[in-house]
Design a protein around this motif. Structure first.
Motif, short mmCIF file in Angstrom:
data_model
loop_
_atom_site.label_atom_id
_atom_site.label_comp_id
_atom_site.label_asym_id
_atom_site.label_seq_id
_atom_site.Cartn_x
_atom_site.Cartn_y
_atom_site.Cartn_z
N ASP A 205 0.86 -1.18 0.00
CA ASP A 205 0.00 0.00 0.00
C ASP A 205 0.90 1.23 0.00
N ILE A 206 1.28 1.65 -1.19
CA ILE A 206 2.26 2.72 -1.32
C ILE A 206 1.86 3.65 -2.46
N GLU A 207 2.02 4.95 -2.25
CA GLU A 207 1.68 5.93 -3.28
C GLU A 207 2.91 6.24 -4.12
N GLU A 208 2.65 6.66 -5.35
CA GLU A 208 3.75 7.07 -6.21
C GLU A 208 4.41 8.31 -5.62
N LEU A 209 5.70 8.38 -5.75
CA LEU A 209 6.46 9.48 -5.14
C LEU A 209 6.17 10.80 -5.85
#
Length: 315
Positions: A205-209
């Motif tokens: 569960d990670i957003e694009e930088l």
């Protein structure tokens, strides 16, 4: 460890560096020098009384002559920017202080490696290089070491990975014109874009930088800390002590420190930070890093900002 380290300036940064060094096995002798003798005596007593939990270390408040045979000299002297004071005014004030210090300390410790921490650090490194008469390999500005640490802290929080696995850097001046060359930003062996895609494929569960937001985080961190607590000194102390560790090590390391440019990336006669090979003999040289044309232009723009300031000060 038999290294002798002298610190010029017993303000928040200088005294914190002295304390941090006293808790590590980098130096066996620490000399703290400042025009305010009472402040030095208080700092030395306070630091010394906390060293009973480690191997013996000598800590004294001294004069310039006490810096004889120092392996490293750290210069932190200078004043903070006052309300309404322009950057040029602040720069000239701190340059004048450095001009008073330089002949005294160089006379006492001509063979030491010098770490310049006083702000604006790139200008101060340039001035010290010009007036000290020392070989350039002995002169190292702390540069964007702190900015790079802030970047890695931010990337670590975003990606949920240990900072030691992050290889990303901040180039240019230690200031608003610095930038992040994302072309050379890696997490272990994977470019950060590849790492993001890998983590997504693994269900993370990670957003694009947001690169612009991360750059702003790096640029605004110092100001936010100053607004909240009045000054920054813990992180820069850790960065400078890590640099000291590098300078007394048995081999070289690569760090974003500030030093004189001699045509690298088309930049000459200014001090700023790029990848630099540094170790027990000081600066060995620059390490070229692949950058996009846009990134090289950002580096040149940062150099111009510094040159414009240099052109307005009296050396």
């Amino acid at each position: 460890m038999s290294s002798k380290i002298t610190i010029i300036g017993a303000g928040s940064v200088g005294s914190t560096i002295a304390y941090t060094l006293s808790q590590r096995d980098i130096a066996s002798q620490i000399v703290l020098i400042d025009i305010n003798k009472e402040k030095v005596d208080g700092e030395v007593m306070d630091i010394e009384q906390g060293t009973c939990f480690r191997d013996p270390v000598s800590i004294i408040g001294g004069e310039y002559e006490d810096a004889r045979e120092s392996d490293i000299v750290i210069i932190t002297s200078g004043v903070a920017r006052k309300p309404g004071q322009s950057r040029i005014e602040l720069t000239q004030t701190n340059v004048n202080i450095l001009k008073q210090i330089t002949p005294e300390i160089v006379k006492a410790a001509p063979n030491a490696l010098y770490i310049i921490v006083s702000n604006p650090v790139d200008i101060m490194t340039y001035v010290f290089t010009k007036i000290s008469g020392l070989p350039e390999n002995q002169i190292i500005g702390s540069g964007t070491l702190l900015d790079t640490a802030r970047l890695r802290c931010g990337l670590s929080e975003h990606f949920g990975v240990a900072q030691k696995n992050i290889h990303a850097y901040v180039f240019g001046e230690h200031g608003d014109s610095s930038f992040i060359p994302w072309t050379g930003a890696y997490i272990s062996g994977a470019h950060i874009d590849e790492y993001y895609q890998t983590m997504k494929s693994l269900g993370a569960d990670i957003e694009e930088l947001d690169r612009e937001a991360m750059t702003e985080y790096v640029h605004k961190s110092g100001g936010k800390i100053i607004a909240n607590k009045g000054a920054t000194f813990y992180a820069i102390s850790a960065a400078v002590c890590k640099l000291c560790d590098t300078l007394v090590a048995s081999s070289d390391s690569i760090a974003t420190v500030s030093s004189m440019m001699h045509g690298e990336y088309g930049i000459d006669d200014v001090c700023l930070s790029t990848l630099t090979l540094v170790g027990p003999n000081g600066i060995r040289g620059k390490v070229p890093m692949r950058m996009s044309k846009e990134e090289i232009e950002k580096l040149r723009a940062s150099a111009k900002v510094l040159k414009d300031v240099i052109a307005q000060i009296e050396l």
